[in-house]
Design an enzyme around this catalytic site. Structure first.
Site, PDB file in Angstrom:
ATOM      1  N   HIS A  82       0.862  -1.188   0.000  1.00  0.00           N
ATOM      2  CA  HIS A  82       0.000   0.000   0.000  1.00  0.00           C
ATOM      3  C   HIS A  82       0.897   1.236   0.000  1.00  0.00           C
ATOM      4  CE1 HIS A  82      -2.737   3.083   1.382  1.00  0.00           C
ATOM      5  NE2 HIS A  82      -3.713   2.305   0.961  1.00  0.00           N
ATOM      6  N   GLU A 137      -3.765   1.943  -7.332  1.00  0.00           N
ATOM      7  CA  GLU A 137      -4.175   3.074  -6.500  1.00  0.00           C
ATOM      8  C   GLU A 137      -3.256   4.259  -6.767  1.00  0.00           C
ATOM      9  OE1 GLU A 137      -6.444   1.697  -2.741  1.00  0.00           O
ATOM     10  OE2 GLU A 137      -4.334   1.661  -2.293  1.00  0.00           O
TER      11      GLU A 137
HETATM   12  P1  PGA Z   1      -9.381   5.959   0.361  1.00  0.00           P
HETATM   13  O1  PGA Z   1      -8.210   4.917   0.621  1.00  0.00           O
HETATM   14  O2  PGA Z   1     -10.545   5.162  -0.188  1.00  0.00           O
HETATM   15  O3  PGA Z   1      -9.678   6.556   1.713  1.00  0.00           O
HETATM   16  O4  PGA Z   1      -8.878   6.954  -0.618  1.00  0.00           O
HETATM   17  C1  PGA Z   1      -7.931   3.923  -0.317  1.00  0.00           C
HETATM   18  C2  PGA Z   1      -6.709   3.178   0.118  1.00  0.00           C
HETATM   19  O5  PGA Z   1      -5.798   3.803   0.664  1.00  0.00           O
HETATM   20  O6  PGA Z   1      -6.627   1.940  -0.071  1.00  0.00           O
END
Ligand code: PGA
Length: 258
Positions: free
Chosen positions: A95, A167
């Site tokens: 992450h 992401e």
């Molecule tokens: P968020 O986080 O939906 O609060 O933007 C997503 C993540 O960090 O996996």
């Protein structure tokens, strides 16, 4: 292919709160065929939540947010994926908060992906460019580098057990000012990921690898992200902590699935 809805609770909720929250969720969500619902609580809440789920034979799955890549040994303060056996079904790996706050490198992450596979825990390898990298036009390079870096210990057979989550770092936590990623831009990156996976593992395998999208997903935009070609689910931070929102997103996923 299944649709994955994964809630990443990050460093929120006590053990007691996690348990109460899960209880509330379980009353409201009816797992549907083809839909995999996963929550990632704090590591200390995994065991009580596991017991809670097992007791009612729930199909909801658990993910760990992080672990250490060695199986056992003198690593004070760490928890290994072998110790998580029977507690977590999935492991979120790489992450952006792990990469940029805790300095995890591709080398750490490739060992973690391999350790998870070895211990029958499905890795969810997160990749994505930062704002700066995006502005410098480096998105494609970053995606390729993080994919190759994170997967270099994974062979074709093992790749069938891996999930990728895209992401963009600049789109995470819109509640703290992040921007929403345009679905068209996400679609481009998903294509790059799928093509790179095909280059490494072959087209056939690449088509079978679930790719999730994450970054400020909420009930209003979940449908738009879920209908991007090649997106097989969502990784949700903030909205997964609001039960109405998480339930709404699950309902949307069911509708999109038809
Ligand atoms: P968020 O986080 O939906 O609060 O933007 C997503 C993540 O960090 O996996």
């Amino acid at each position: 292919m299944k649709t994955y809805i994964v809630g990443n609770w990050k460093m929120n909720l006590t053990v007691g709160e996690s348990s109460i929250y899960l209880q509330k969720l379980l009353k409201r969500i009816k797992p549907a065929k083809g839909l995999e619902i996963v929550v990632a609580p704090s590591i200390i809440a995994l065991q009580p939540l596991r017991m809670q789920l097992d007791k009612i034979k729930s199909k909801v799955k658990l993910a760990v947010q992080n672990f250490y890549q060695k199986e056992y040994g003198a690593y004070t303060g760490e928890v290994s994926v072998a110790q998580l056996h029977g507690l977590a079904d999935y492991a979120i790996i790489g992450h952006s908060e792990r990469r940029y706050i805790f300095g995890e490198t591709n080398k750490d992450l490739r060992q973690k992906v391999a350790a998870a596979v070895r211990n029958n825990i499905t890795p969810i390898l997160c990749i994505g460019e930062t704002e700066n990298e995006k502005n410098f036009g480096e998105t494609v390079d970053v995606i390729k580098d993080q994919l190759n870096g994170g997967l270099s210990e994974i062979d074709v057979e093992d790749m069938k057990k891996v999930i990728i989550a895209y992401e963009p770092v600049w789109a995470i936590s819109s509640n703290k000012g992040a921007r929403l990623a345009a679905p068209d831009d996400v679609a481009e990156s998903i294509k790059v990921i799928r093509n790179e996976l095909a280059a490494i593992y072959g087209k056939e395998i690449a088509e079978e690898i679930p790719i999730l999208y994450g970054g400020s997903v909420n009930p209003n935009n979940a449908g738009a992200y879920l209908t991007i070609p090649g997106v097989n689910g969502l990784l949700i931070g903030g909205s997964s902590l609001i039960s109405d929102h998480f339930v709404d997103i699950i309902e949307t996923a069911k509708r999109v699935q038809g």
